[in-house]
Design a protein around this motif. Structure first.
Motif, short mmCIF file in Angstrom:
data_model
loop_
_atom_site.label_atom_id
_atom_site.label_comp_id
_atom_site.label_asym_id
_atom_site.label_seq_id
_atom_site.Cartn_x
_atom_site.Cartn_y
_atom_site.Cartn_z
N ARG A 135 1.34 -1.32 0.02
CA ARG A 135 -0.22 -0.28 -0.31
C ARG A 135 0.91 0.90 0.31
N SER A 136 1.71 0.97 -0.49
CA SER A 136 3.33 1.97 -1.20
C SER A 136 2.55 3.51 -1.66
N VAL A 137 1.16 2.89 -2.84
CA VAL A 137 1.20 3.75 -3.75
C VAL A 137 -0.47 3.14 -3.36
N VAL A 138 -1.48 4.60 -4.04
CA VAL A 138 -3.03 4.13 -3.81
C VAL A 138 -3.53 4.76 -5.12
N ARG A 139 -3.93 3.43 -5.65
CA ARG A 139 -5.34 4.26 -7.40
C ARG A 139 -6.58 5.03 -7.13
N GLY A 140 -6.39 5.97 -7.59
CA GLY A 140 -7.94 6.49 -7.25
C GLY A 140 -8.04 7.92 -8.05
N TRP A 141 -8.75 9.00 -7.59
CA TRP A 141 -9.29 9.92 -8.76
C TRP A 141 -8.49 11.47 -7.61
N PHE A 142 -7.58 11.49 -9.60
CA PHE A 142 -6.57 12.44 -9.03
C PHE A 142 -6.37 13.45 -9.99
N MET A 143 -5.62 13.81 -10.48
CA MET A 143 -4.98 14.76 -11.46
C MET A 143 -5.99 14.47 -12.84
N ARG A 144 -6.64 15.67 -13.23
CA ARG A 144 -7.76 15.36 -14.12
C ARG A 144 -9.25 15.06 -13.10
N GLY A 145 -9.44 14.49 -12.15
CA GLY A 145 -10.19 13.40 -11.58
C GLY A 145 -10.06 12.42 -12.45
N THR A 146 -9.43 12.00 -13.43
CA THR A 146 -9.41 10.31 -13.27
C THR A 146 -7.96 9.21 -13.10
N LEU A 147 -8.34 8.11 -13.51
CA LEU A 147 -7.90 7.33 -12.52
C LEU A 147 -6.99 7.65 -12.36
N GLN A 148 -5.94 7.51 -11.38
CA GLN A 148 -4.07 7.73 -11.37
C GLN A 148 -3.39 6.60 -10.09
N LEU A 149 -2.72 6.25 -10.88
CA LEU A 149 -1.78 5.94 -9.62
C LEU A 149 -1.00 6.42 -9.07
N VAL A 150 -0.91 6.99 -7.36
CA VAL A 150 -0.20 7.46 -6.91
C VAL A 150 0.81 7.30 -5.66
N ALA A 151 1.85 7.93 -5.43
CA ALA A 151 2.92 7.08 -4.02
C ALA A 151 1.92 8.11 -2.82
N THR A 152 1.69 7.10 -1.73
CA THR A 152 0.62 7.27 -0.74
C THR A 152 0.80 8.53 0.00
N GLU A 153 1.92 8.50 -0.13
CA GLU A 153 1.95 10.45 0.78
C GLU A 153 1.84 11.17 -0.26
N ASP A 154 1.43 11.73 -1.35
CA ASP A 154 0.94 12.25 -2.10
C ASP A 154 -0.56 12.32 -1.80
N ALA A 155 -1.52 11.22 -2.07
CA ALA A 155 -2.86 11.57 -1.62
C ALA A 155 -3.56 12.01 -1.90
N GLY A 156 -2.92 12.66 0.08
CA GLY A 156 -3.93 13.41 1.59
C GLY A 156 -3.45 15.04 -0.08
N PRO A 157 -1.68 15.16 -0.49
CA PRO A 157 -1.69 16.29 -0.66
C PRO A 157 -2.65 16.67 -2.13
N LEU A 158 -2.60 16.26 -2.85
CA LEU A 158 -3.00 15.70 -4.46
C LEU A 158 -4.25 16.78 -3.55
N LEU A 159 -5.54 15.82 -3.07
CA LEU A 159 -7.26 15.93 -3.44
C LEU A 159 -7.44 17.36 -2.03
N GLY A 160 -6.20 17.80 -1.45
CA GLY A 160 -6.56 18.46 -1.02
C GLY A 160 -6.39 20.11 -1.91
N LEU A 161 -5.43 19.98 -2.89
CA LEU A 161 -5.21 21.12 -3.97
C LEU A 161 -6.25 20.75 -5.02
#
Length: 320
Positions: free
Chosen positions: A60-86
């Motif tokens: 669980r070092s990477v997370v799959r969810g909706w991030f940049m552009r609202g499309t599905l992305q694979l991001v580093a777990t520590e980046d998930a909160g900051p990305l959604l915050g922005l």
């Protein structure tokens, strides 16, 4: 290519190499799991398809969810909160018209997020059919079919409460990651990470990649860029003037290298960009697309000659 790890600077084996690739690129496109896995392969020398799954499902070092552009992305777990915050609030605002068409006012959406999270916390991973039934039983949608189901799951994801779990299931983020996400991020940090992975690029490229307003993106890019280039009259920015890369690389479907800019993929031939939101596997050499290929049989359609021996062998290694 050099900035986007396609010269393969990531040599760590196993799931650690997967997380390193995802971290360095700022996230990888993940509309399909296969596309995300092959994006990792193109940027590493010692990971396998099983490692990508292990990094997401077990480590669980990477997370799959909706991030940049609202499309599905694979991001580093520590980046998930900051990305959604922005990005989360704007992505929700940008979807308001569609929510209206689906009959999903904010009251219904917020109740659905609560219901979905509570169910996933109590029962663990759930697939679309299961979560649709949960929403029907809660009186939030009339039937367990249609686009409203996915729209409500995605809404909960943009709030940082739901993400993908094993396979095509969803989980409660606080349970899956052991704690809730902290939705706070710094825009200049994101701009610096974008230029590190995609530079040289324009402010509009960054705005398109992230899903941000152009003026906001331009201010952030201007603040962090340390290199600037004039290319055919366009101002491109970077944080480092990297050497070129002459390598050949076989990219999977929806690869971030082709989707990380405002419109570069739109000039690709139909064998790679057939339209309808699709982006097929591509062969690139020295940064340019020179052909297409198919996952099923590894057959290719090249526009100019290239030696694919090493890449074909590595695709076999990765899938083993």
């Amino acid at each position: 290519m050099q900035a986007n790890c396609l010269a393969r600077p990531v040599n760590d084996a196993g799931p650690g190499g997967v997380a390193d690739v995802v971290r360095r690129t700022g996230g990888l496109q993940a509309q399909t799991w296969r596309g995300a896995a092959y994006a990792v392969r193109a940027r590493s020398t010692a990971t396998t398809s099983a490692n990508v799954t292990h990094a997401q499902e077990t480590e669980r070092s990477v997370v799959r969810g909706w991030f940049m552009r609202g499309t599905l992305q694979l991001v580093a777990t520590e980046d998930a909160g900051p990305l959604l915050g922005l990005l989360g609030a704007k992505l929700i605002k940008d979807t308001e018209r569609r929510y209206g068409e689906l009959g999903l006012p904010q009251r219904i959406r917020d109740q659905a997020a609560d219901v979905l999270e509570e169910h996933l916390l109590a029962h663990g991973p759930g697939n679309r059919a299961e979560l649709a039934d949960v929403l029907v039983r809660a009186g939030l949608i009339p039937a367990p079919k249609g686009q409203a189901v996915y729209a409500l799951i995605r809404y909960a994801g943009l709030l940082g409460r739901v993400c993908y779990g094993p396979g095509e299931t969803w989980v409660a983020v606080s349970d899956w990651l052991g704690k809730p996400l902290v939705l706070e991020g710094d825009l200049e940090t994101l701009a610096h990470r974008y230029l590190t992975a995609y530079g040289p690029a324009t402010a509009r490229d960054f705005a398109t990649w992230a899903g941000l307003p152009v003026p906001q993106a331009r201010r952030a890019i201007t603040a962090v860029a340390t290199e600037s280039f004039d290319v055919d009259g366009a101002d491109l920015h970077a944080v480092e003037d990297l050497p070129g890369c002459q390598d050949v690389r076989m990219l999977g479907e929806f690869d971030a290298y082709l989707l990380g800019y405002q419109n570069r993929f739109q000039d690709l031939p139909k064998s790679i960009f057939p339209g309808g939101g699709m982006l097929s596997p591509a062969v690139i050499k020295a940064g340019r697309a020179i052909g297409a290929w198919r996952h099923a049989d590894l057959s290719t359609d090249l526009f100019e000659p290239a030696d694919l021996t090493a890449e074909l062998a590595d695709l076999t290694r990765f899938a083993a």
